[in-house]
Design a protein around this motif. Structure first.
Motif, PDB file in Angstrom:
ATOM      1  N   THR A 165       1.089  -1.417  -0.248  1.00 21.76           N
ATOM      2  CA  THR A 165       0.486   0.274  -0.013  1.00 21.76           C
ATOM      3  C   THR A 165       0.511   1.122  -0.266  1.00 21.76           C
ATOM      4  OG1 THR A 165      -0.301  -0.291   2.743  1.00 21.76           O
ATOM      5  CG2 THR A 165      -1.676  -1.384   1.284  1.00 21.76           C
ATOM      6  N   PRO A 180      -1.359   2.041  -5.932  1.00 19.72           N
ATOM      7  CA  PRO A 180      -2.692   0.837  -5.942  1.00 19.72           C
ATOM      8  C   PRO A 180      -2.838   0.346  -7.977  1.00 19.72           C
ATOM      9  CG  PRO A 180      -3.778   2.587  -5.688  1.00 19.72           C
ATOM     10  CD  PRO A 180      -3.054   3.299  -6.278  1.00 19.72           C
ATOM     11  N   VAL A 222      -3.315  -5.101  -7.142  1.00 21.65           N
ATOM     12  CA  VAL A 222      -3.885  -4.424  -5.707  1.00 21.65           C
ATOM     13  C   VAL A 222      -4.922  -3.772  -5.776  1.00 21.65           C
ATOM     14  CG1 VAL A 222      -3.593  -3.552  -3.109  1.00 21.65           C
ATOM     15  CG2 VAL A 222      -1.970  -4.888  -4.515  1.00 21.65           C
ATOM     16  N   HIS A 239      -6.577  -1.759  -1.527  1.00 18.01           N
ATOM     17  CA  HIS A 239      -5.231  -0.301  -1.508  1.00 18.01           C
ATOM     18  C   HIS A 239      -5.945   0.318  -0.011  1.00 18.01           C
ATOM     19  CE1 HIS A 239      -2.377   2.671  -1.543  1.00 18.01           C
ATOM     20  NE2 HIS A 239      -2.000   1.813  -2.187  1.00 18.01           N
ATOM     21  N   HIS A 269      -4.430   0.287   3.843  1.00 22.88           N
ATOM     22  CA  HIS A 269      -3.217   1.450   3.969  1.00 22.88           C
ATOM     23  C   HIS A 269      -4.084   2.213   5.104  1.00 22.88           C
ATOM     24  CE1 HIS A 269      -0.598   4.332   3.384  1.00 22.88           C
ATOM     25  NE2 HIS A 269      -1.307   5.382   3.533  1.00 22.88           N
TER      26      HIS A 269
END
Length: 1002
Positions: A432, A436, A499, A504, A508
């Motif tokens: 992350t 992304p 991802v 993401h 995160h």
């Protein structure tokens, strides 16, 4: 005769055409199309009936409805056929025994699967078509329907190309994700997509599947490729999230198509687009652009031709770029239930419905949740209680796109993953801090392992643990591998880890501060380690393009690490060279503000980032802002360090460029002369910085119309750069274009075109077709061709260059406007006066917004516009405009500048046209005298003025003097340009010459 097989059709039909109704699951459409084609070639009438089995209708009733179909019913047996609903094998066995077993004459079947199917399917006596070639499969199909399998007598004359045998891949197939064996529903969407593409006119087969994140656009596109791929010769999947990735992957198609090109991807890309446009060697192609969320960055690269383009995007603006649009919604509830029960067989239909409602039918979340829920002991009720607030955390809306409490759902999922392979969560959190989408595995695997956090060091050093972590994430559809050509499941350095944006964002947000500090530091160092270190080397631009998107997410501007800061500076330099001005300005502005606070106003790297930021601003056309920045830097550095400090000299060079852009040419010349002298004294003739100063001096002289001096300087710069750098260095190629421009402005059109043609080929190979520096070279080639007399090819080139400038830099950019000025002049002289006027008015309006009222570019554009008004009969308006332009240009650059002399040539012509030959002749005499004194007798502009003077004298009936001047000018035209040059021919036929203003934009 129970169980006996009968021929297709019934006896009572006599000689009527036989009919077969093919019943198939949508998943097996390719098989149905191939079977139907084989039968139709033998004169059989085929009816296609996609099998659907709504959960609310008893299966026996659906089968009885099938009996109503015309002719014999041929069922394409596969696990997909029996899963629709979804139905249990017990239901199917009961229904088949009740409906199909008593009526064997109506039902026949072929099997296209090796998977387990209901045992009662044996009553259909399916002929197995798997694991064999097309010829044997066709023989078995015909035998099952009691049709003769002899070769058709006219087969040799049948040139039509039917569907490919489904077990045979298209001749070219690349990049398509593995088929999702859990794909569910979406039949109307797939059918709509198919018919929209098949029904499109040639060259217009572009369709965009658009919808919010997580809705299944990529899976739908992949299913389309598998389901309809047999109808194409080429199926090519392209990750289109970034322009550079799109260009690279599309270029990789070149060798697959058998195209002979060099290794440079720009050359391969052009060859691929041309081959697709022509439909050679394959006319039936499907290109899938996945994740194309920025149409403004990609639409100009979408191929046209006889094939089809399928785009997946969150951005509905593709509709503005000649694409049909098809919105992908969340699942219907029945589709959600069917999908959940495939993903989690332990759940009952009622539980699946309950879960679908809680997760609001979003496919990605259904996939992830049902996957791990199937492996856990948690009940659906217990899970929903957790989802609704039973966990100790805030339930938040992560994005307006997702009105569900995803944070909670993800907390549950991550806890489950952490309990099995905790390193999976560490890997996911690490990801992350990259952007992304696609994260090159290389950037992860090549991280410096010293001083890494323990959980990351162990992960990167242990291949088995690495693959366990990735496979754990893949199992629950948290990530996917982007490379699909390898046979194994292992992530190789050439692959990317994808991802999803939603994943993401949530991961995160849900991260302990300690992990956040550790992981961001790791990623910053990884990006710095990946820096190729040479942003001027075009061979490394792909690597920089791969790094740049991640800078923001790794928050690199807050790092005091010198290697990380050097990476930022190199990325800014790369963005300037590649023309990514808007993105570069944003990064430069943020870096300047952050570093002033972080390392101090007078730190050397602050002055360096100021230099790069100002370059990007200037190249983006922000001249007033740039001048303010550079002037402040110049004054500070002169005061603090003196006029021989290299930072001062660099800032002063930028200021000189700003002065040139603002039309203050004499000031710019004085500054560039002084700077070149200082650089030469400090560093010597052969230092690259000295050569940059010499190049800038040449540009200042060109703007002042001193073309002979400019030619000499640009020749010296070119030769020195060839020795110091390399022949194909961007600066060397820039100097070569400048040299070709000088030759053209001096009337040496043949030499100029020869130099420019070779230079443009090198530009395209080195920097790509859409780089601003390449476009500058291409515009000059168009002008060389135009001045040299190749009007038709020049016209095509003008149009193409302007379109690409507009796409790359925008309609208001100074380089775009320079191209538009030339295109307008061409259109005026070659029959499209309406387009010429529209373009000219647009240019003037944009110059008025960006430049001062007295700027030579604005004055020159108005002078050109006067010629358009003359052509449409607005003579008085035209005369007033050109007379004002003559006054303004004289004030701006002086009475002997070529631009002023050109305005005078046009003003004299318009005076003559409105019936004032005395004034016209007087102005023409003055213009010729000044042109000869400042330019020489045989310069193109001087010859134009001499021919114009002869015309004005003829209007005064001074035929003898007119004849003398005309003959002398014709003799010089033939000697310099040739007796067949368009200018010579026009002068010989006494066509009045005009002058076109050409802005010298860098």
């Amino acid at each position: 005769m129970s169980g006996a097989r009968t021929p297709v059709g019934s006896a009572e039909r006599g000689t009527a055409r036989q009919t077969v109704t093919i019943s198939f699951a949508g998943f097996n459409r390719a098989w149905a199309a191939w079977i139907g084609d084989r039968l139709e070639r033998r004169g059989i009438r085929v009816v296609y009936m996609r099998w659907d089995s709504p959960a609310g209708i008893p299966l026996v009733d659906s089968l009885r409805d099938l009996q109503l179909a015309e002719g014999r019913v041929l069922i394409v047996v596969s696990e997909w056929y029996f899963q629709l609903g979804p139905r249990t094998h017990e239901e199917w066995n009961a229904a088949l025994r009740e409906v199909a077993a008593p009526d064997p004459a109506r039902f026949a079947a072929v099997s296209v699967t090796t998977a387990t199917v209901p045992t009662a399917a044996a009553v259909l006596a399916p002929a197995n078509l798997t694991n064999m070639g097309a010829e044997e499969a066709e023989r078995r199909l015909l035998d099952r329907l009691d049709l003769p399998s002899d070769p058709l007598p006219d087969a040799a004359d049948d040139d039509r190309r039917g569907p490919r045998f489904p077990a045979t891949m298209p001749e070219v197939w690349g990049g398509v994700p593995r088929r999702n064996t859990r794909f569910t529903g979406r039949e109307p969407l797939l059918n709509d997509a198919y018919h929209l593409l098949q029904g499109a006119e040639q060259g217009a087969g572009v369709l965009t599947l658009h919808g919010m994140s997580g809705v299944g656009k990529t899976q739908l596109a992949a299913e389309y490729a598998y389901r309809f791929g047999s109808e194409y010769d080429v199926v090519w999947w392209v990750n289109a999230e970034k322009r550079v990735t799109y260009r690279r992957v599309l270029a990789e198609l070149a060798p697959k198509l058998g195209l002979t090109t060099g290794a440079e991807y720009g050359e391969r890309l052009r060859a691929v687009r041309d081959a697709l446009r022509r439909g050679e060697p394959y006319g039936r192609w499907l290109l899938i652009l996945d994740g194309a969320d920025e149409p403004d960055q990609l639409w100009d690269l979408v191929p046209t031709g006889p094939g089809h383009v399928l785009i997946t995007s969150r951005n509905p603006e593709w509709g503005e770029h000649n694409s049909r649009m098809l919105e992908v919604p969340v699942y219907d509830r029945d589709e959600s239930v069917a999908f959940i029960r495939r993903r989690a067989p332990r759940l009952t239909p009622a539980e699946a419905k309950q879960l679908a409602e809680a997760l609001e039918d979003l496919p990605l979340l259904l996939d992830q949740t049902a996957g791990w829920l199937n492996d856990s002991d948690l009940s659906v009720d217990e899970y929903i209680q957790l989802l609704e607030g039973g966990v100790d955390r805030d339930v938040v809306k992560v994005s307006a796109d997702f009105p569900l409490a995803f944070q909670t759902a993800w907390s549950i999922l991550l806890n489950n993953i952490r309990e099995t392979v905790p390193e999976s969560v560490a890997l996911l959190r690490l990801c992350t801090f990259f952007a992304p989408g696609s994260i090159p595995v290389r950037l992860l695997k090549e991280m410096p392992v010293d001083e890494l956090p323990e959980q990351i060091a162990g992960l990167l050093n242990d291949p088995l643990l690495w693959n366990r972590a990735i496979n754990q994430l893949r199992q629950y559809s948290v990530v996917r591998l982007e490379s699909h050509e390898t046979s194994g499941e292992e992530a190789s350095p050439g692959e990317s880890l994808y991802v999803h944006r939603m994943v993401h964002q949530i991961v995160h947000k849900d991260m302990p501060d300690e992990d956040r500090r550790d992981f961001i530091d790791v990623v910053r160092r990884a990006l710095a380690a990946a820096d190729p270190g040479r942003p001027t080397d075009s061979r490394l631009w792909d690597q920089y393009a791969e790094i740049v998107p991640h800078l923001k997410y790794a928050d690199v501007l807050k790092s005091t690490d010198r290697t990380v800061q050097r990476l930022v500076l190199n990325c800014l330099r790369y963005m300037w060279f590649t023309g990514e001005y808007t993105s570069g300005i944003t990064l430069g502005e943020r870096a300047l503000a952050a570093w002033r606070e972080l390392i101090g106003e007078d730190h050397p790297r602050v002055w360096e980032v100021t230099y790069h930021y100002a370059n990007l601003l200037r190249s983006g056309g922000e001249y007033v802002r740039t001048e303010a920045i550079e002037r402040a830097a110049v004054e500070y550095l002169r005061r603090e360090r003196g006029e021989e400090d290299l930072d001062y000299l660099r800032a002063a060079s930028g200021l000189a460029a700003d002065l040139s852009a603002l039309g203050r040419y004499e000031e710019a010349l004085q500054l560039t002369e002084r700077l070149y002298s200082v650089y030469r004294g400090l560093l010597g003739e052969q230092d690259s910085r000295t050569l940059n100063a010499l190049n800038n001096l040449g540009f200042s002289l060109r703007l002042l119309g001193r073309y002979d001096e400019t030619l000499d300087i640009d020749r010296r710069t070119l030769e020195a750069r060839r020795q110091l750098l390399r022949g194909r260095h961007p600066w060397t190629l820039f100097s070569e274009t400048s040299y070709a421009i000088d030759l053209r402005l001096l009337g040496r059109y043949g030499e100029a075109e020869s130099v420019q043609s070779k230079n443009l080929r090198d530009h395209r190979l080195l920097m790509g077709a859409d780089n601003p520096q390449t476009l500058r070279a291409e515009l000059n080639l168009a002008l060389c061709q135009y001045r040299g007399g190749a009007r038709e090819s020049a016209g095509r080139l003008f149009t193409r260059v302007l379109e690409r400038y507009e796409r790359k830099l925008g309609e208001a950019h100074m380089q775009t406007l320079a191209a538009a000025v030339s295109q307008s002049c061409y259109a005026r002289e070659h029959g499209d006066i309406d387009r010429a006027r529209e373009t000219s008015e647009s240019v003037i309006a944009r110059y008025e917004m960006a430049l001062s009222p007295s700027h030579p570019f604005l004055v020159g554009a108005r002078a050109n516009h006067a010629l358009i008004l003359r052509s449409v009969g607005e003579r008085d308006h035209a005369l007033a405009l050109i007379e004002q332009a003559l006054v303004d240009m004289t004030a701006a650059v002086g009475e002997n500048h070529p631009w002023t002399l050109g305005c005078a040539v046009n003003a004299a012509a318009l005076r003559n046209l409105v019936g004032d030959p005395e004034s016209a002749a007087e102005l023409s005499r003055t213009t010729v005298t000044r042109a000869i004194e400042s330019l020489g007798r045989t310069r193109p502009l001087t010859l134009t003025a001499r021919i114009a003077l002869a015309a004005d004298l003829r209007a005064l009936r001074d035929r003898r003097q007119a004849e003398k001047i005309e003959q002398e000018a014709l003799s010089d035209l033939e000697a310099t340009l040739g007796d067949q040059h368009v200018h010579t021919i026009a002068a010989r036929s006494r066509t009045r010459p005009y002058w076109d203003f050409e802005p010298q934009a860098t």
